[in-house]
Design a protein around this motif. Structure first.
Motif, PDB file in Angstrom:
ATOM      1  N   ASN A 161      14.918   1.283  -1.553  1.00 40.44           N
ATOM      2  CA  ASN A 161      14.414   0.634  -2.763  1.00 40.44           C
ATOM      3  C   ASN A 161      15.464  -0.165  -3.518  1.00 40.44           C
ATOM      4  OD1 ASN A 161      11.443   1.486  -3.310  1.00 40.44           O
ATOM      5  ND2 ASN A 161      12.449   3.367  -2.618  1.00 40.44           N
ATOM      6  N   ALA A 196       5.288  -0.956  -1.589  1.00 47.02           N
ATOM      7  CA  ALA A 196       5.523  -1.315  -2.993  1.00 47.02           C
ATOM      8  C   ALA A 196       6.159  -2.690  -3.102  1.00 47.02           C
ATOM      9  CB  ALA A 196       6.413  -0.264  -3.655  1.00 47.02           C
ATOM     10  N   ARG A 197       7.131  -2.988  -2.246  1.00 48.77           N
ATOM     11  CA  ARG A 197       7.825  -4.273  -2.303  1.00 48.77           C
ATOM     12  C   ARG A 197       6.858  -5.429  -2.045  1.00 48.77           C
ATOM     13  NH1 ARG A 197      11.804  -2.942   0.470  1.00 48.77           N
ATOM     14  NH2 ARG A 197      13.410  -2.889  -1.125  1.00 48.77           N
ATOM     15  N   ALA A 198       5.874  -5.194  -1.186  1.00 54.30           N
ATOM     16  CA  ALA A 198       4.903  -6.239  -0.851  1.00 54.30           C
ATOM     17  C   ALA A 198       3.763  -6.323  -1.863  1.00 54.30           C
ATOM     18  CB  ALA A 198       4.337  -5.988   0.538  1.00 54.30           C
ATOM     19  N   HIS A 199       3.773  -5.450  -2.877  1.00 55.01           N
ATOM     20  CA  HIS A 199       2.749  -5.444  -3.923  1.00 55.01           C
ATOM     21  C   HIS A 199       1.339  -5.303  -3.336  1.00 55.01           C
ATOM     22  CE1 HIS A 199       5.840  -6.483  -6.823  1.00 55.01           C
ATOM     23  NE2 HIS A 199       6.190  -7.510  -6.059  1.00 55.01           N
ATOM     24  N   LEU A 200       1.225  -4.421  -2.350  1.00 55.14           N
ATOM     25  CA  LEU A 200      -0.072  -4.162  -1.737  1.00 55.14           C
ATOM     26  C   LEU A 200      -0.897  -3.214  -2.604  1.00 55.14           C
ATOM     27  CD1 LEU A 200       1.176  -3.685   1.934  1.00 55.14           C
ATOM     28  CD2 LEU A 200       0.059  -5.704   0.969  1.00 55.14           C
ATOM     29  N   ARG A 201      -2.197  -3.327  -2.505  1.00 59.47           N
ATOM     30  CA  ARG A 201      -3.094  -2.452  -3.255  1.00 59.47           C
ATOM     31  C   ARG A 201      -3.179  -1.105  -2.544  1.00 59.47           C
ATOM     32  NH1 ARG A 201      -8.590  -5.279  -3.035  1.00 59.47           N
ATOM     33  NH2 ARG A 201      -7.788  -5.619  -0.918  1.00 59.47           N
ATOM     34  N   THR A 210       9.585   3.077  -6.871  1.00 61.68           N
ATOM     35  CA  THR A 210       8.568   2.115  -6.421  1.00 61.68           C
ATOM     36  C   THR A 210       7.593   1.726  -7.523  1.00 61.68           C
ATOM     37  OG1 THR A 210       7.029   3.864  -5.718  1.00 61.68           O
ATOM     38  CG2 THR A 210       8.631   3.057  -4.087  1.00 61.68           C
ATOM     39  N   ASN A 211       7.552   2.517  -8.598  1.00 62.98           N
ATOM     40  CA  ASN A 211       6.590   2.317  -9.685  1.00 62.98           C
ATOM     41  C   ASN A 211       5.150   2.509  -9.213  1.00 62.98           C
ATOM     42  OD1 ASN A 211       6.050   1.906 -12.444  1.00 62.98           O
ATOM     43  ND2 ASN A 211       5.630  -0.265 -12.143  1.00 62.98           N
ATOM     44  N   LEU A 212       4.957   3.296  -8.172  1.00 60.16           N
ATOM     45  CA  LEU A 212       3.629   3.722  -7.748  1.00 60.16           C
ATOM     46  C   LEU A 212       3.382   5.131  -8.281  1.00 60.16           C
ATOM     47  CD1 LEU A 212       3.696   2.579  -4.011  1.00 60.16           C
ATOM     48  CD2 LEU A 212       2.532   1.439  -5.908  1.00 60.16           C
TER      49      LEU A 212
END
Length: 235
Positions: free
Chosen positions: A231, A191-196, A149-151
């Motif tokens: 993912n 992660a896919r939705a690029h949420l903060r 996810t790169n989080l």
């Protein structure tokens, strides 16, 4: 006044469900009005009978699954029923303390996050020492999830996940998991939705299996496969 939806999936928690319901109702929610949505997932230990007393008592709303379908199925039904400006997940076993709602919700209410994870592994709040291999498994699952996810999360499997209404509306239509894999799926969709995303340290009073803990090593292996699936292969 804005509203907080507290969603509580329940399966065979007769020993704790009444105390959880009362604790959630009394918890400081940072000035938010509460709706408490309880989804009984086919309990057979008397939990359903205990929940009857809350059926006609606002702010409680009690929903019943016809059969046990899993935590994910219960959460998806609760998400669909929630009407609040903010939504937080609360387990029914008292491993997580509703008194910490305000701490978890603060980044959402301040406009600094779309999603907040309550991490058991950061901060200085008390955490019961249990199950070394569960800890190792959680760290492995979280690390592998972060790779995909790169989080840079520290606790993917935490119960305390809170969302703004807008954030949950973006991800909930894509949710399909019925079991504990919902934790992996939620993170993949966030992660896919690029949420903060913000993490906040929380306390943790974990249970032993004798005390009613349900998640096991099979769920850990399933989580690793689901990380790859949600993912890489989901569109």
């Amino acid at each position: 006044m804005k509203t907080l939806s507290v969603v509580i999936p329940v399966y065979n928690e007769a020993a704790t469900i009444e105390r959880v319901c009362v604790a959630v109702a009394r918890a400081d929610s940072g000035g938010l009005k509460k709706e408490i949505i309880i989804v009984d997932d086919g309990s057979t230990d008397g939990t359903r009978e205990l929940l009857r007393r809350f059926e006609q008592q606002p702010p409680y709303r009690v929903l019943y699954q016809n059969r046990n379908a899993g935590k994910g199925a219960a959460l998806r039904r609760a998400f669909a029923a929630a009407t609040g400006d903010y939504v937080i997940i609360q387990d029914a076993d008292l491993e997580y303390d509703p008194a910490e709602f305000a701490r978890v919700l603060a980044p959402l209410m301040e406009g600094k996050a779309d999603v907040v994870y309550g991490s058991r592994f950061i901060g200085s709040l008390p955490r019961r020492a249990l199950f070394f291999w569960h800890y190792v498994g959680n760290r492995v699952i979280t690390t592998v999830s972060n790779i995909f996810t790169n989080l840079n999360l520290s606790d993917v499997e935490t119960c305390y996940k809170a969302f703004t209404r807008a954030a949950l509306t973006r991800i909930s239509p894509r949710l399909t998991s019925n079991r504990f894999g919902i934790e992996i799926e939620l993170t993949a969709e966030v992660a896919r939705a690029h949420l903060r995303v913000v993490e906040v340290g929380i306390s943790y009073a974990g249970r032993t299996y004798e005390e009613g803990k349900k998640i096991g090593w099979r769920d850990g292996f399933e989580a690793l496969w689901l990380i790859v699936w949600y993912n890489l292969f989901r569109r």
